[in-house]
Each structure stands twice: as C-alpha cells, then as structure tokens.
Design a protein around this motif. Structure first.
Motif, PDB file in Angstrom:
ATOM      1  N   GLY A  87     -11.278  14.671   1.950  1.00  0.00           N
ATOM      2  CA  GLY A  87     -11.637  13.908   1.033  1.00  0.00           C
ATOM      3  C   GLY A  87     -10.224  13.379   0.336  1.00  0.00           C
ATOM      4  N   TYR A  88      -9.193  13.963   0.232  1.00  0.00           N
ATOM      5  CA  TYR A  88      -8.050  13.742  -0.316  1.00  0.00           C
ATOM      6  C   TYR A  88      -7.424  12.921   0.713  1.00  0.00           C
ATOM      7  CZ  TYR A  88      -8.979  17.603  -3.518  1.00  0.00           C
ATOM      8  OH  TYR A  88      -9.374  18.270  -4.594  1.00  0.00           O
ATOM      9  N   LEU A  89      -7.345  13.314   1.683  1.00  0.00           N
ATOM     10  CA  LEU A  89      -6.684  12.440   2.990  1.00  0.00           C
ATOM     11  C   LEU A  89      -7.681  10.866   2.906  1.00  0.00           C
ATOM     12  CD1 LEU A  89      -6.180  14.876   5.728  1.00  0.00           C
ATOM     13  CD2 LEU A  89      -4.477  14.170   4.204  1.00  0.00           C
ATOM     14  N   VAL A  90      -8.947  11.032   2.895  1.00  0.00           N
ATOM     15  CA  VAL A  90      -9.662   9.844   3.122  1.00  0.00           C
ATOM     16  C   VAL A  90      -9.209   9.051   1.736  1.00  0.00           C
ATOM     17  CG1 VAL A  90     -11.804   8.813   3.359  1.00  0.00           C
ATOM     18  CG2 VAL A  90     -11.162  10.486   4.776  1.00  0.00           C
ATOM     19  N   GLY A  91      -9.224   9.536   0.706  1.00  0.00           N
ATOM     20  CA  GLY A  91      -8.932   8.933  -0.395  1.00  0.00           C
ATOM     21  C   GLY A  91      -7.666   8.042  -0.720  1.00  0.00           C
ATOM     22  N   PHE A  92      -6.795   8.394   0.419  1.00  0.00           N
ATOM     23  CA  PHE A  92      -5.554   7.707   0.462  1.00  0.00           C
ATOM     24  C   PHE A  92      -5.749   5.997   0.716  1.00  0.00           C
ATOM     25  CE2 PHE A  92      -2.878  11.537   1.709  1.00  0.00           C
ATOM     26  CZ  PHE A  92      -2.896  12.231   0.767  1.00  0.00           C
ATOM     27  N   VAL A  93      -6.888   5.918   1.400  1.00  0.00           N
ATOM     28  CA  VAL A  93      -7.190   4.647   1.950  1.00  0.00           C
ATOM     29  C   VAL A  93      -7.407   3.694   0.891  1.00  0.00           C
ATOM     30  CG1 VAL A  93      -8.453   3.248   3.545  1.00  0.00           C
ATOM     31  CG2 VAL A  93      -7.573   5.284   4.359  1.00  0.00           C
ATOM     32  N   PRO A  94      -8.561   3.932   0.007  1.00  0.00           N
ATOM     33  CA  PRO A  94      -8.849   3.268  -1.160  1.00  0.00           C
ATOM     34  C   PRO A  94      -7.662   3.328  -2.245  1.00  0.00           C
ATOM     35  CG  PRO A  94     -10.305   5.081  -0.980  1.00  0.00           C
ATOM     36  CD  PRO A  94      -9.489   5.132   0.111  1.00  0.00           C
ATOM     37  N   ALA A  95      -7.009   4.406  -2.332  1.00  0.00           N
ATOM     38  CA  ALA A  95      -6.001   4.223  -3.440  1.00  0.00           C
ATOM     39  C   ALA A  95      -4.659   3.433  -3.078  1.00  0.00           C
ATOM     40  CB  ALA A  95      -5.513   5.829  -3.313  1.00  0.00           C
ATOM     41  N   ALA A  96      -4.485   3.262  -1.654  1.00  0.00           N
ATOM     42  CA  ALA A  96      -3.675   2.308  -1.363  1.00  0.00           C
ATOM     43  C   ALA A  96      -4.057   0.817  -1.465  1.00  0.00           C
ATOM     44  CB  ALA A  96      -3.137   2.521  -0.012  1.00  0.00           C
ATOM     45  N   PHE A  97      -5.339   0.674  -1.129  1.00  0.00           N
ATOM     46  CA  PHE A  97      -5.613  -0.600  -1.340  1.00  0.00           C
ATOM     47  C   PHE A  97      -5.546  -1.034  -2.878  1.00  0.00           C
ATOM     48  CE2 PHE A  97      -9.068  -3.870  -2.379  1.00  0.00           C
ATOM     49  CZ  PHE A  97      -8.645  -4.842  -1.424  1.00  0.00           C
ATOM     50  N   LEU A  98      -6.080  -0.232  -3.770  1.00  0.00           N
ATOM     51  CA  LEU A  98      -6.141  -0.688  -5.026  1.00  0.00           C
ATOM     52  C   LEU A  98      -4.919  -0.526  -5.692  1.00  0.00           C
ATOM     53  CD1 LEU A  98      -9.408   1.462  -6.103  1.00  0.00           C
ATOM     54  CD2 LEU A  98      -9.277  -0.904  -5.913  1.00  0.00           C
ATOM     55  N   VAL A  99      -3.943   0.126  -5.431  1.00  0.00           N
ATOM     56  CA  VAL A  99      -2.746   0.103  -6.021  1.00  0.00           C
ATOM     57  C   VAL A  99      -1.912  -1.004  -5.468  1.00  0.00           C
ATOM     58  CG1 VAL A  99      -0.270   1.443  -5.828  1.00  0.00           C
ATOM     59  CG2 VAL A  99      -2.452   2.649  -6.576  1.00  0.00           C
ATOM     60  N   GLY A 100      -2.210  -1.137  -4.132  1.00  0.00           N
ATOM     61  CA  GLY A 100      -1.368  -2.584  -3.558  1.00  0.00           C
ATOM     62  C   GLY A 100      -2.078  -3.671  -4.241  1.00  0.00           C
ATOM     63  N   LEU A 101      -3.222  -3.924  -4.424  1.00  0.00           N
ATOM     64  CA  LEU A 101      -3.785  -4.965  -5.139  1.00  0.00           C
ATOM     65  C   LEU A 101      -3.153  -5.311  -6.421  1.00  0.00           C
ATOM     66  CD1 LEU A 101      -6.114  -7.135  -4.364  1.00  0.00           C
ATOM     67  CD2 LEU A 101      -7.506  -5.747  -5.523  1.00  0.00           C
ATOM     68  N   ALA A 102      -3.102  -4.173  -7.299  1.00  0.00           N
ATOM     69  CA  ALA A 102      -2.481  -4.289  -8.478  1.00  0.00           C
ATOM     70  C   ALA A 102      -0.730  -4.822  -8.576  1.00  0.00           C
ATOM     71  CB  ALA A 102      -2.650  -3.128  -9.438  1.00  0.00           C
ATOM     72  N   ALA A 103      -0.300  -3.994  -7.450  1.00  0.00           N
ATOM     73  CA  ALA A 103       0.958  -4.415  -7.239  1.00  0.00           C
ATOM     74  C   ALA A 103       1.390  -5.756  -7.009  1.00  0.00           C
ATOM     75  CB  ALA A 103       1.801  -3.545  -6.244  1.00  0.00           C
ATOM     76  N   ARG A 104       0.431  -6.380  -6.238  1.00  0.00           N
ATOM     77  CA  ARG A 104       0.506  -7.875  -5.780  1.00  0.00           C
ATOM     78  C   ARG A 104       0.459  -8.802  -6.975  1.00  0.00           C
ATOM     79  NH1 ARG A 104      -3.368 -10.099  -1.339  1.00  0.00           N
ATOM     80  NH2 ARG A 104      -1.664  -9.269   0.110  1.00  0.00           N
ATOM     81  N   ARG A 105      -0.178  -8.154  -8.154  1.00  0.00           N
ATOM     82  CA  ARG A 105      -0.149  -9.010  -9.247  1.00  0.00           C
ATOM     83  C   ARG A 105       1.031  -8.652 -10.280  1.00  0.00           C
ATOM     84  NH1 ARG A 105      -5.002  -8.534  -7.407  1.00  0.00           N
ATOM     85  NH2 ARG A 105      -6.760 -10.312  -7.641  1.00  0.00           N
ATOM     86  N   GLY A 106       2.097  -7.819  -9.683  1.00  0.00           N
ATOM     87  CA  GLY A 106       3.111  -7.541 -10.423  1.00  0.00           C
ATOM     88  C   GLY A 106       3.063  -6.271 -11.416  1.00  0.00           C
ATOM     89  N   LEU A 107       2.109  -5.516 -11.520  1.00  0.00           N
ATOM     90  CA  LEU A 107       1.845  -4.206 -12.262  1.00  0.00           C
ATOM     91  C   LEU A 107       3.075  -3.190 -11.973  1.00  0.00           C
ATOM     92  CD1 LEU A 107      -1.954  -4.112 -13.034  1.00  0.00           C
ATOM     93  CD2 LEU A 107      -0.005  -5.030 -14.339  1.00  0.00           C
ATOM     94  N   ASP A 108       3.455  -3.323 -10.672  1.00  0.00           N
ATOM     95  CA  ASP A 108       4.571  -2.418 -10.299  1.00  0.00           C
ATOM     96  C   ASP A 108       5.931  -2.719 -10.683  1.00  0.00           C
ATOM     97  OD1 ASP A 108       4.503  -4.612  -8.519  1.00  0.00           O
ATOM     98  OD2 ASP A 108       5.386  -3.121  -6.839  1.00  0.00           O
ATOM     99  N   ARG A 109       6.070  -3.854 -11.427  1.00  0.00           N
ATOM    100  CA  ARG A 109       7.400  -4.371 -11.494  1.00  0.00           C
ATOM    101  C   ARG A 109       8.125  -3.614 -12.682  1.00  0.00           C
ATOM    102  NH1 ARG A 109       8.999  -8.475  -8.341  1.00  0.00           N
ATOM    103  NH2 ARG A 109       7.495  -8.422  -6.815  1.00  0.00           N
ATOM    104  N   ARG A 110       7.443  -3.008 -13.724  1.00  0.00           N
ATOM    105  CA  ARG A 110       8.061  -2.608 -15.111  1.00  0.00           C
ATOM    106  C   ARG A 110       7.345  -1.028 -15.223  1.00  0.00           C
ATOM    107  NH1 ARG A 110       7.326  -7.676 -15.964  1.00  0.00           N
ATOM    108  NH2 ARG A 110       9.234  -8.999 -16.788  1.00  0.00           N
ATOM    109  N   PRO A 111       8.258  -0.108 -15.634  1.00  0.00           N
ATOM    110  CA  PRO A 111       7.768   1.066 -15.727  1.00  0.00           C
ATOM    111  C   PRO A 111       6.537   1.416 -16.604  1.00  0.00           C
ATOM    112  CG  PRO A 111      10.295   1.009 -15.757  1.00  0.00           C
ATOM    113  CD  PRO A 111       9.690  -0.240 -15.727  1.00  0.00           C
TER     114      PRO A 111
END
Length: 173
Positions: free
Chosen positions: A81-105
């Motif tokens: 489950g932890y391994l499979v959880g990487f897939v939706p986690a990557a999608f959601l983090v990537g989506l938020a990062a696309r909106r610039g939320l990864d740009r500032r600590p």
C-alpha cells in the motif's frame, strides 16, 4: 522518457536506504523523498508515470524495493500500500508543484508533508488488510514510527527544491 526513468531509478536507489522498525513489517526508507522530488520536478503526469514505472520494474523482478526486494508479492504484501501510494502522492504533489507551491520553503514543506500523508492514506489501510491487524496496531507499526522521518524528508525537499528552482530559473512546464 529519460526523466521518467531517471525518477524511477532515483526512487529505487533511495529505497535501499532502509531501517527496520521493530515489530513492523514496513521499514523506514528514503523512497518517499524520491517520490516528492520526482513529482515536483516532473509535474503530475510524468511524476505519476515515474512511480508507476518504479512499481512495474520492481514487480517484474528488478531489486528496486527496500533491501533489494522485488516481485509482485511485495506489492500485494504489507508494504504494498505504501508503494502503491507513491502513484497518487506523485500526482497530487506534481499538480500542486505545477501551481508553484514547491517554489518557497513555507509552501513547499506543507505540500511535501501532504504528499507523505497520501502515501500513508493508502499504506495504512492496505497494511490492515494484508497483515490482518487492527487499526490501532496498524497506526503503531505503520504510521507513528514514520512520522518523524516523513517530516524530515519533507523538510529536506522543502529546502532543496526551492533552491534548485532558484538556480535553474523559471520552469517552462
């Protein structure tokens, strides 16, 4: 394709940093750091593709899971489950990062903690079913021991990624 493969290989490499947790079938690993970094760097679709590729390569026999393990049985087991959880986690983090939320600590850290929580949201219920344990036991062996490491990994990514984006300049994605 090279970026997706590289991110899958990064996750596999970080999986080898593994610490056993007494009484738990799930080790503490650095994999989720790879998931977060891949998702933020590649965006939702390529980040998700990298983690799907990681799962597939490990399932077919490459020693990509923690401690060099592999096989489809690992995905069906307590750690699956932890391994499979990487897939939706990557999608959601990537989506938020696309909106610039990864740009500032201060915005990256909560985002990356949320990514860790997505992994647990899939992993803990899966652990309950696969290991046939109750919720309290699953929390004590599959969540609580992992919280400090999850926060540390989120903090590492939360500091490093904004610095990296500052060095490379604005993204074109």
């Amino acid at each position: 394709m090279a970026l997706v493969l590289g991110a899958a290989l990064l996750t596999a490499l970080l999986a080898q940093v593994s610490i056993s947790v007494p009484g738990s079938p799930v080790p503490i690993t650095s994999q989720s750091l790879g998931v977060i970094v891949a998702a933020a760097a590649l965006g939702p679709l390529r980040g998700m593709a990298s983690q799907t590729l990681y799962l597939l390569l490990g399932a077919v026999g490459l020693p990509f899971f923690s401690e060099g393990a592999s096989g489809f049985d690992r995905i069906l087991g307590a750690t699956g489950g932890y391994l499979v959880g990487f897939v939706p986690a990557a999608f959601l983090v990537g989506l938020a990062a696309r909106r610039g939320l990864d740009r500032r600590p201060w915005s990256a850290l909560p985002l990356f903690v949320a990514g860790q929580l997505v992994v647990f949201a899939v992993g803990v219920p899966w652990l309950i079913l696969a290991a046939r344990i109750d919720v309290a036991k699953a929390m004590s062996v599959g969540f609580i021991p992992f919280v400090p490491g999850g926060i540390i990994k989120a903090a590492i990514a939360g500091v490093l990624l904004p610095l990296a984006w500052r060095l490379v300049g604005p993204r074109q994605a």
